[in-house]
Design an enzyme around this catalytic site. Structure first.
Site, PDB file in Angstrom:
ATOM      1  N   GLU A   1       4.716  -5.326 -10.722  1.00 43.79           N
ATOM      2  CA  GLU A   1       5.660  -4.866  -9.704  1.00 43.79           C
ATOM      3  C   GLU A   1       6.253  -5.995  -8.847  1.00 43.79           C
ATOM      4  O   GLU A   1       6.036  -6.045  -7.637  1.00 43.79           O
ATOM      5  CB  GLU A   1       4.966  -3.847  -8.775  1.00 43.79           C
ATOM      6  CG  GLU A   1       4.466  -2.618  -9.489  1.00 43.79           C
ATOM      7  CD  GLU A   1       3.954  -1.534  -8.528  1.00 43.79           C
ATOM      8  OE1 GLU A   1       3.809  -1.819  -7.329  1.00 43.79           O
ATOM      9  OE2 GLU A   1       3.730  -0.406  -8.981  1.00 43.79           O
TER      10      GLU A   1
ATOM     11  N   HIS B   1      -1.243  -9.856  -9.909  1.00 43.38           N
ATOM     12  CA  HIS B   1      -1.149  -8.589  -9.179  1.00 43.38           C
ATOM     13  C   HIS B   1      -1.271  -8.928  -7.690  1.00 43.38           C
ATOM     14  O   HIS B   1      -2.210  -8.509  -7.011  1.00 43.38           O
ATOM     15  CB  HIS B   1      -2.235  -7.622  -9.668  1.00 43.38           C
ATOM     16  CG  HIS B   1      -1.965  -6.172  -9.343  1.00 43.38           C
ATOM     17  ND1 HIS B   1      -1.931  -5.180 -10.298  1.00 43.38           N
ATOM     18  CD2 HIS B   1      -1.730  -5.540  -8.161  1.00 43.38           C
ATOM     19  CE1 HIS B   1      -1.696  -4.003  -9.720  1.00 43.38           C
ATOM     20  NE2 HIS B   1      -1.566  -4.201  -8.424  1.00 43.38           N
TER      21      HIS B   1
ATOM     22  N   GLU C   1       0.871   2.399 -14.885  1.00 40.71           N
ATOM     23  CA  GLU C   1       0.206   3.036 -13.741  1.00 40.71           C
ATOM     24  C   GLU C   1       0.860   4.379 -13.482  1.00 40.71           C
ATOM     25  O   GLU C   1       2.089   4.498 -13.486  1.00 40.71           O
ATOM     26  CB  GLU C   1       0.354   2.235 -12.434  1.00 40.71           C
ATOM     27  CG  GLU C   1      -0.515   1.023 -12.321  1.00 40.71           C
ATOM     28  CD  GLU C   1      -0.314   0.287 -10.987  1.00 40.71           C
ATOM     29  OE1 GLU C   1       0.006   0.928  -9.962  1.00 40.71           O
ATOM     30  OE2 GLU C   1      -0.481  -0.945 -10.994  1.00 40.71           O
TER      31      GLU C   1
ATOM     32  N   ARG D   1      -6.436  -1.715 -18.267  1.00 39.51           N
ATOM     33  CA  ARG D   1      -5.546  -2.678 -17.610  1.00 39.51           C
ATOM     34  C   ARG D   1      -6.218  -3.135 -16.324  1.00 39.51           C
ATOM     35  O   ARG D   1      -6.474  -2.329 -15.431  1.00 39.51           O
ATOM     36  CB  ARG D   1      -4.198  -2.028 -17.307  1.00 39.51           C
ATOM     37  CG  ARG D   1      -3.262  -2.934 -16.531  1.00 39.51           C
ATOM     38  CD  ARG D   1      -1.870  -2.336 -16.350  1.00 39.51           C
ATOM     39  NE  ARG D   1      -1.036  -3.257 -15.595  1.00 39.51           N
ATOM     40  CZ  ARG D   1      -0.614  -3.045 -14.342  1.00 39.51           C
ATOM     41  NH1 ARG D   1      -0.892  -1.927 -13.712  1.00 39.51           N
ATOM     42  NH2 ARG D   1       0.099  -3.955 -13.720  1.00 39.51           N
TER      43      ARG D   1
ATOM     44  N   ASN E   1       5.402   1.410 -13.952  1.00 40.24           N
ATOM     45  CA  ASN E   1       4.542   2.136 -13.018  1.00 40.24           C
ATOM     46  C   ASN E   1       5.387   3.198 -12.348  1.00 40.24           C
ATOM     47  O   ASN E   1       6.446   2.899 -11.789  1.00 40.24           O
ATOM     48  CB  ASN E   1       3.989   1.216 -11.928  1.00 40.24           C
ATOM     49  CG  ASN E   1       2.982   0.212 -12.463  1.00 40.24           C
ATOM     50  OD1 ASN E   1       2.602   0.266 -13.637  1.00 40.24           O
ATOM     51  ND2 ASN E   1       2.553  -0.689 -11.612  1.00 40.24           N
TER      52      ASN E   1
HETATM   53  C1  GBH Z   1       1.038   0.317  -7.061  1.00 40.31           C
HETATM   54  O1  GBH Z   1       2.093   0.135  -6.177  1.00 40.31           O
HETATM   55  C2  GBH Z   1       0.235  -0.941  -7.157  1.00 40.31           C
HETATM   56  O2  GBH Z   1       0.503  -1.639  -8.356  1.00 40.31           O
HETATM   57  C3  GBH Z   1      -1.240  -0.729  -6.986  1.00 40.31           C
HETATM   58  O3  GBH Z   1      -1.860  -1.939  -6.716  1.00 40.31           O
HETATM   59  C4  GBH Z   1      -1.480   0.291  -5.898  1.00 40.31           C
HETATM   60  O4  GBH Z   1      -2.832   0.415  -5.560  1.00 40.31           O
HETATM   61  C5  GBH Z   1      -0.942   1.607  -6.392  1.00 40.31           C
HETATM   62  O5  GBH Z   1       0.381   1.498  -6.765  1.00 40.31           O
HETATM   63  C6  GBH Z   1      -1.062   2.737  -5.390  1.00 40.31           C
HETATM   64  O6  GBH Z   1      -0.343   2.460  -4.252  1.00 40.31           O
HETATM   65  O7  GBH Z   1       7.785   6.215   0.454  1.00 40.31           O
HETATM   66  O8  GBH Z   1       6.642   8.222  -0.097  1.00 40.31           O
HETATM   67  O9  GBH Z   1       8.444   7.476  -1.474  1.00 40.31           O
HETATM   68  C7  GBH Z   1       2.837   1.295  -5.906  1.00 40.31           C
HETATM   69  C8  GBH Z   1       4.046   1.051  -5.075  1.00 40.31           C
HETATM   70  C9  GBH Z   1       5.260   1.785  -3.223  1.00 40.31           C
HETATM   71  C10 GBH Z   1       4.830   3.343  -4.985  1.00 40.31           C
HETATM   72  C11 GBH Z   1       5.552   2.929  -2.289  1.00 40.31           C
HETATM   73  C12 GBH Z   1       5.229   4.496  -4.064  1.00 40.31           C
HETATM   74  C13 GBH Z   1       6.762   4.943  -2.094  1.00 40.31           C
HETATM   75  C14 GBH Z   1       6.185   6.206  -1.608  1.00 40.31           C
HETATM   76  N1  GBH Z   1       4.411   2.183  -4.279  1.00 40.31           N
HETATM   77  N2  GBH Z   1       6.045   4.058  -3.001  1.00 40.31           N
HETATM   78  S1  GBH Z   1       7.328   7.082  -0.636  1.00 40.31           S
END
Ligand code: GBH
Length: 443
Positions: free
Chosen positions: A158, A113, A342, A69, A281
């Site tokens: 997302e 993305h 993911e 992906r 994800n």
């Molecule tokens: C993904 O987003 C993306 O698609 C990707 O591009 C990115 O690199 C990857 O994940 C890693 O970040 O506040 O401690 O509960 C993930 C979105 C948003 C998931 C914040 C976890 C909260 C952590 N994220 N989230 S916490």
């Protein structure tokens, strides 16, 4: 055939931002603004995947995955968003797709993305409804060239995070802090998804999915105010994006708005265009308490009592089982097959990443428990193949099965790469064994 793969995204790995006619994206603009990313890091060079993609395909081949992906950079294909097509941009993705297929790796591109062409941001970006149609035109452009070779398309990555981080909180591009004023961004992305799904199919696409970032929501206590806040958060994070796509209606948004003015007659039918899979994800659950001020109807209470990743995110493998069985319970027959598009974690900058091995092992086991409970999961993609540009965190978070030295761009597989390789070999052997037995029994 169960899909086992790795995942990446264009702006996070490609670099070559000014090469071969690529236009600027909102992430180029944002990362170059002072103070937006840690240490001012940008994706200008990133992993230099644009030039080193052959090496990266070899790494995946050595790993033994059967799917990959990645995302297609909209401003590489259409530098102005609409307007002229940049043939060299399409050529790059065609080389990559053919290279993957030669190695038996199924390409699963995501069309958006988060790297919107800057020219479209200058016209209002996702706050402007017209962008939805323009996205569908771009999707058609790519599919007309590549649909014959691509088994699975993903429209958006997302849309919740792009709305919340990019437009409500302003910590991602385009850096707008509109709070609940960002809701039209959800609708216009969803409309774009529906229009693109139709355009992709018209151009010969076989399978189409959307990737939503989903989280189990845990109320901080059984108190009424916490339960109510948790429900409001679940609506915003999960149901705002899953309900219209799977059920053709929006959840109750009265905690946020008196009405989604952006919605017009017929939009929900477009958004609910049937899909072949739902991409999910998963990183961690979320614990929610009653609001602390009146800006939003909830507050983040933080998950406690679990180990955390190098990023500080809680590690809760069973949250994946909970999430998947929850989707099945809510959507029933309306839930298409699910792909984990993911899952992964950041670790310290070491080659000996036992934490990542434990993380992946735990989450794959949790996915299998959900499957045993009847959830139809068809694939699992590790985020990520390579250390890469982790958005506002720059190069400080390392999510790769393969370490990248950001001075030399050399790649070094970590212990988790070897673990996954051996795991996939064992999977293959087990599968062959089962097939053999089935043949014997049929005789
Ligand atoms: C993904 O987003 C993306 O698609 C990707 O591009 C990115 O690199 C990857 O994940 C890693 O970040 O506040 O401690 O509960 C993930 C979105 C948003 C998931 C914040 C976890 C909260 C952590 N994220 N989230 S916490």
């Amino acid at each position: 055939m169960f899909l086992w793969g790795t995942a990446t995204a264009a702006y996070q790995i490609e670099g070559a931002v000014k090469e071969d006619g690529r236009g600027a994206s909102i992430w180029d603009t944002f990362a170059h603004e002072p103070g937006r990313t840690r240490d001012g890091h940008t994706g200008d060079v990133a992993c230099d995947h644009y030039h080193r993609w052959r090496e990266d395909v070899e790494l995946m081949s050595g790993l033994g995955v059967n799917a990959y992906r990645f995302s297609i950079s909209w401003p590489r294909v259409r530098p102005e968003g609409d307007g002229p097509v940049n043939a060299k941009g399409l050529d790059f993705y065609e080389r990559l797709v053919d290279g993957l297929l030669e190695r038996g790796i199924r390409p699963a591109p995501t069309l958006f993305h988060w790297d919107l062409p800057q020219a479209l941001q200058d016209r209002g970006g996702w706050m402007n409804r017209d962008i939805s149609e323009i996205f569908a035109e771009y999707a058609a452009t790519v599919a007309e060239r590549l649909a014959d070779r691509i088994p699975l398309w993903i429209t958006l990555n997302e849309p919740f995070v792009h709305m919340a981080y990019g437009h409500a909180l302003g910590v991602h591009a385009p850096g707008q802090a509109l709070l609940t004023g960002a809701l039209p961004v959800a609708h216009h992305q969803l409309l774009a998804h529906g229009l693109a799904t139709r355009a992709l199919r018209a151009a010969g696409a076989r399978q189409v999915a959307i990737t939503n970032n989903c989280t189990p929501v845990w109320p901080a206590s059984e108190r009424e105010a916490d339960l109510k806040a948790a429900d409001a958060y679940d609506i915003l994070h999960n149901r705002l994006f899953n309900d219209p796509v799977l059920l053709g209606r929006y959840p109750d948004l009265s905690a946020y708005t008196t009405g989604l003015d952006a919605v017009r007659d017929g939009d929900l039918d477009i958004i609910a265009t049937p899909l072949d899979a739902l991409g999910v994800n998963y990183y961690n659950p979320t614990r929610i308490a009653a609001p602390v001020d009146d800006a939003l109807p909830f507050s983040d209470a933080g998950v406690t009592g679990h180990p955390t990743t190098a990023f500080g995110w809680p590690v809760v493998p069973d949250g994946l089982r909970e999430l998947l069985t929850g989707l099945k319970a809510r959507y029933g027959a309306a839930l298409p097959p699910v792909l984990i598009t993911e899952n992964g974690c950041s670790t310290e900058d070491t080659l000996d990443d036992g934490d990542r091995v434990a993380f992946l092992e735990g989450h794959i086991a949790a996915m299998r428990r959900a499957m045993a409970e009847g959830v139809d999961v068809r694939g699992y993609f590790v985020w990520s193949l390579l250390d890469n540009f982790e958005w506002a965190e720059g190069y400080h978070q390392r999510f790769g099965l393969v370490r990248v030295d950001f001075e030399t761009r050399s790649r070094t597989p970590r212990a988790s790469y070897r673990w996954l390789r051996d795991f996939l070999r064992a999977e293959k052997r087990a599968q062959k064994q089962t097939q053999k037995q089935a043949r014997k029994q049929a005789q």
